[in-house]
Design a protein around this motif. Structure first.
Motif, PDB file in Angstrom:
ATOM      1  N   TYR A 167     -34.853  33.146  73.874  1.00  0.00           N
ATOM      2  CA  TYR A 167     -34.864  32.909  75.326  1.00  0.00           C
ATOM      3  C   TYR A 167     -33.481  32.718  75.942  1.00  0.00           C
ATOM      4  N   GLY A 168     -32.414  32.759  75.138  1.00  0.00           N
ATOM      5  CA  GLY A 168     -31.083  32.615  75.720  1.00  0.00           C
ATOM      6  C   GLY A 168     -29.989  32.781  74.686  1.00  0.00           C
ATOM      7  N   ILE A 169     -28.838  33.296  75.114  1.00  0.00           N
ATOM      8  CA  ILE A 169     -27.672  33.427  74.243  1.00  0.00           C
ATOM      9  C   ILE A 169     -26.507  32.680  74.885  1.00  0.00           C
ATOM     10  N   VAL A 170     -25.908  31.778  74.101  1.00  0.00           N
ATOM     11  CA  VAL A 170     -24.811  30.935  74.565  1.00  0.00           C
ATOM     12  C   VAL A 170     -23.535  31.341  73.827  1.00  0.00           C
ATOM     13  N   ASP A 171     -22.460  31.605  74.560  1.00  0.00           N
ATOM     14  CA  ASP A 171     -21.179  31.957  73.935  1.00  0.00           C
ATOM     15  C   ASP A 171     -20.455  30.709  73.457  1.00  0.00           C
ATOM     16  N   SER A 172     -19.765  30.829  72.311  1.00  0.00           N
ATOM     17  CA  SER A 172     -18.974  29.741  71.731  1.00  0.00           C
ATOM     18  C   SER A 172     -17.520  30.201  71.700  1.00  0.00           C
ATOM     19  N   GLN A 221     -14.885  46.739  65.264  1.00  0.00           N
ATOM     20  CA  GLN A 221     -15.749  47.519  64.375  1.00  0.00           C
ATOM     21  C   GLN A 221     -17.141  47.727  64.955  1.00  0.00           C
ATOM     22  N   ASP A 222     -17.394  47.108  66.113  1.00  0.00           N
ATOM     23  CA  ASP A 222     -18.735  47.090  66.707  1.00  0.00           C
ATOM     24  C   ASP A 222     -19.767  46.687  65.647  1.00  0.00           C
ATOM     25  N   ARG A 223     -19.475  45.551  65.028  1.00  0.00           N
ATOM     26  CA  ARG A 223     -20.334  45.059  63.934  1.00  0.00           C
ATOM     27  C   ARG A 223     -20.775  43.632  64.216  1.00  0.00           C
ATOM     28  N   ILE A 224     -22.038  43.355  63.991  1.00  0.00           N
ATOM     29  CA  ILE A 224     -22.592  42.019  64.206  1.00  0.00           C
ATOM     30  C   ILE A 224     -22.742  41.324  62.857  1.00  0.00           C
ATOM     31  N   TRP A 225     -22.252  40.083  62.798  1.00  0.00           N
ATOM     32  CA  TRP A 225     -22.361  39.263  61.592  1.00  0.00           C
ATOM     33  C   TRP A 225     -23.244  38.057  61.891  1.00  0.00           C
ATOM     34  N   LEU A 226     -24.153  37.729  60.991  1.00  0.00           N
ATOM     35  CA  LEU A 226     -24.915  36.483  61.099  1.00  0.00           C
ATOM     36  C   LEU A 226     -24.132  35.391  60.396  1.00  0.00           C
ATOM     37  N   LEU A 227     -23.809  34.330  61.138  1.00  0.00           N
ATOM     38  CA  LEU A 227     -23.033  33.230  60.577  1.00  0.00           C
ATOM     39  C   LEU A 227     -23.941  32.208  59.904  1.00  0.00           C
ATOM     40  N   GLU A 228     -24.893  31.620  60.657  1.00  0.00           N
ATOM     41  CA  GLU A 228     -25.809  30.662  60.043  1.00  0.00           C
ATOM     42  C   GLU A 228     -27.023  30.424  60.925  1.00  0.00           C
ATOM     43  N   ILE A 229     -28.075  29.883  60.304  1.00  0.00           N
ATOM     44  CA  ILE A 229     -29.324  29.582  60.991  1.00  0.00           C
ATOM     45  C   ILE A 229     -29.507  28.068  61.024  1.00  0.00           C
ATOM     46  N   ASN A 230     -29.832  27.536  62.207  1.00  0.00           N
ATOM     47  CA  ASN A 230     -30.131  26.109  62.375  1.00  0.00           C
ATOM     48  C   ASN A 230     -31.589  25.946  62.801  1.00  0.00           C
ATOM     49  N   THR A 231     -32.245  24.923  62.294  1.00  0.00           N
ATOM     50  CA  THR A 231     -33.690  24.780  62.497  1.00  0.00           C
ATOM     51  C   THR A 231     -34.017  23.802  63.623  1.00  0.00           C
ATOM     52  N   ARG A 232     -33.414  24.015  64.774  1.00  0.00           N
ATOM     53  CA  ARG A 232     -33.578  23.115  65.914  1.00  0.00           C
ATOM     54  C   ARG A 232     -32.957  23.790  67.116  1.00  0.00           C
ATOM     55  N   ILE A 233     -33.195  23.230  68.304  1.00  0.00           N
ATOM     56  CA  ILE A 233     -32.370  23.616  69.437  1.00  0.00           C
ATOM     57  C   ILE A 233     -30.967  23.058  69.220  1.00  0.00           C
ATOM     58  N   SER A 234     -30.007  23.577  69.928  1.00  0.00           N
ATOM     59  CA  SER A 234     -28.691  22.959  69.956  1.00  0.00           C
ATOM     60  C   SER A 234     -28.675  21.919  71.071  1.00  0.00           C
ATOM     61  N   GLN A 235     -28.487  20.666  70.672  1.00  0.00           N
ATOM     62  CA  GLN A 235     -28.453  19.595  71.667  1.00  0.00           C
ATOM     63  C   GLN A 235     -27.312  19.796  72.660  1.00  0.00           C
ATOM     64  N   TYR A 265     -22.925  29.457  79.075  1.00  0.00           N
ATOM     65  CA  TYR A 265     -24.223  30.113  79.255  1.00  0.00           C
ATOM     66  C   TYR A 265     -24.336  30.575  80.700  1.00  0.00           C
ATOM     67  N   PRO A 266     -24.842  31.801  80.933  1.00  0.00           N
ATOM     68  CA  PRO A 266     -25.337  32.799  79.978  1.00  0.00           C
ATOM     69  C   PRO A 266     -24.187  33.524  79.267  1.00  0.00           C
ATOM     70  N   SER A 267     -24.536  34.256  78.219  1.00  0.00           N
ATOM     71  CA  SER A 267     -23.545  35.003  77.452  1.00  0.00           C
ATOM     72  C   SER A 267     -22.952  36.138  78.277  1.00  0.00           C
ATOM     73  N   GLY A 268     -21.697  36.446  77.985  1.00  0.00           N
ATOM     74  CA  GLY A 268     -21.035  37.594  78.601  1.00  0.00           C
ATOM     75  C   GLY A 268     -20.991  38.811  77.693  1.00  0.00           C
ATOM     76  N   LEU A 269     -21.706  38.779  76.567  1.00  0.00           N
ATOM     77  CA  LEU A 269     -21.730  39.919  75.644  1.00  0.00           C
ATOM     78  C   LEU A 269     -22.377  41.140  76.288  1.00  0.00           C
ATOM     79  N   PRO A 270     -21.969  42.345  75.907  1.00  0.00           N
ATOM     80  CA  PRO A 270     -22.632  43.557  76.412  1.00  0.00           C
ATOM     81  C   PRO A 270     -24.122  43.541  76.085  1.00  0.00           C
ATOM     82  N   ASP A 271     -24.924  44.089  76.973  1.00  0.00           N
ATOM     83  CA  ASP A 271     -26.378  44.081  76.799  1.00  0.00           C
ATOM     84  C   ASP A 271     -26.828  44.696  75.473  1.00  0.00           C
TER      85      ASP A 271
END
Length: 435
Positions: A232-237, A291-305, A251-257
């Motif tokens: 439901y949402g992407i937040v830039d870090s 490289q136009d490559r997406i990397w998965l960094l990590e998964i968290n099992t909660r919302i981000s407070q 928020y919201p993210s500025g990444l290309p669609d």
């Protein structure tokens, strides 16, 4: 009627989050109860998981009424305790094994490699107490530079970029000294789970070495309800220049669609494969633009407070809506773009000292005046006068956060300008500065 309200128990519930919860849609039909005092899970690095589980169980058993939901919105140790408590009291939560497939970093990488191998870095687990650890990392095909972190970490603590053997041995000193603070309680959680043999051998005292990945960092916030994955949402870090420390979340993210769409596809694939259900999650990604490559960094099992206020400002309600609705077994009633602001950020006002003593902080009147001068702003000091910075818990390895500042604006440009003007008026002073 009061007796018709559903009883929702929140681990580590503090006043700030109680106020947010009471603004959620449907909150009038709930009564929120705290389980375990906030001080036991905030601003501390000592977690006696067994004692905390016993305390929570006793509190819940002593309650005169129905336990309709048990929820939380914090990282370790709260996230890992919830499946155990929920199983005991018959409330909704992910299975402990599916949660650990996200939070046990080695197990998580192994599972991710089964379905999205091209989107994860080369990795290996190692024992920081093994004097030949660096040799074993090289034998696994990892060479300088690489990144090391504990199998279970909290925030960016005990994470290090390794460029030379000297960097590695300095990091090992820190890891050997401090890893037990998380490893010992995490091992208590692992004792409750049935683990595959190859995972059981890699306990909480182990670390990960991973190929360096980077780029535009962001977090996909989502949930799984009855097997359906919803993002439901992407937040830039965004980080400070030339360092690993976070500058602000936006928020919201500025990444290309197209990049956002691919991240949502990857999220759906990996969360379905893990079998995670009945809970919120967030997944951190990098987009390497070159490289136009997406990397998965990590998964968290909660919302981000850290993102609660951002969603409230932009979408109209905190994403704690997702946590509570799912704990009650209902589809989340999360609005979209119904908030007061077009963009929002959480800023980390930092100093990059090795250590220092805080001699002055802004007083309450100064904070109140700044919040009034910049409407919608919330300033949360993280230090007090007389405090030595090295005593602060949950810091990264390169800086200390003096204050968290949440702000909303009509544009990114206005947001950054407002922050620059505000931060010059925050009056901190230090003594015994090192580094």
């Amino acid at each position: 009627m009061e007796s018709d309200k559903r009883n929702v128990f929140v681990v580590g519930l503090n006043d700030t989050n109680r106020q947010r919860l009471e603004r959620l849609r449907g909150a009038e039909s709930c009564r929120f109860h705290g389980v375990i005092e906030p001080a036991a899970v905030y601003n501390t690095e000592v977690f006696d998981i067994a004692a905390m589980l016993a305390e929570a169980t006793a509190q819940l058993e002593a309650f005169d009424g129905n336990v309709d939901a048990i929820a939380g919105y914090m990282d370790f140790p709260v996230s890992t305790m919830l499946p155990i408590l929920c199983e005991r009291f018959g409330t909704r939560s992910p299975s402990l094994s599916s949660l650990l497939k996200c939070e046990h970093k080695y197990w998580s990488r192994m599972v991710q490699r089964e379905v999205i191998p091209q989107h994860i870095p080369n990795f290996t687990a190692f024992d920081p107490f093994d004097d030949d650890a660096l040799t074993r990392i090289g034998e696994a095909g990892l060479y300088f530079p690489f990144f090391v972190k504990p199998i279970k970490s909290s925030g960016s603590r005990l994470g290090f970029r390794i460029d030379t053997p000297e960097d590695f041995y300095q990091a090992i000193e820190h890891l050997r000294a401090d890893i037990g603070l998380i490893a010992d309680p995490f091992n208590t959680v692992l004792e409750h789970a049935r683990l595959p043999e190859e995972i059981e051998a890699v306990d909480g005292h182990f670390c990960m070495a991973e190929e360096i990945i980077g780029g535009w960092q962001c977090t996909v916030e989502g949930y799984v309800h009855d097997g359906e994955v919803v993002s439901y949402g992407i937040v830039d870090s965004l980080r400070y220049p030339q360092v690993l420390s976070f500058f602000h979340y936006r928020y919201p993210s500025g990444l290309p669609d197209p990049v956002q769409a691919k991240m949502l596809e990857l999220t759906d694939t990996v969360m379905r494969h893990i079998g995670f259900d009945h809970s919120a999650f967030n997944i951190e990604y990098f987009w390497d633009e070159a490289q136009d490559r997406i990397w998965l960094l990590e998964i968290n099992t909660r919302i981000s407070q850290s993102h609660c206020d951002l969603f409230e400002k932009v979408d109209g309600i905190s994403n704690q809506q997702v946590t509570i609705d799912l704990a009650l077994g209902q589809s989340p009633d999360m609005p979209h773009r119904q908030g007061r602001y077009a963009v929002a950020g959480k800023f980390f006002h930092r100093v990059f000292f090795t250590d220092a003593v805080v001699t002055r902080v802004p007083d309450a009147a100064a904070i109140k005046a700044l919040e009034k001068a910049f409407p919608g702003t919330v300033i949360a000091l993280q230090v007090e006068a007389g405090q030595r910075l090295s005593t602060l818990p949950e810091q990264d390895s390169y800086s200390f956060a003096l204050a968290y500042i949440w702000m909303g604006a009509t544009s990114v440009e206005q947001l950054l300008d407002n922050y620059d003007r505000l931060v010059t008026q925050l009056d901190f002073a230090f003594d015994d500065i090192e580094g």
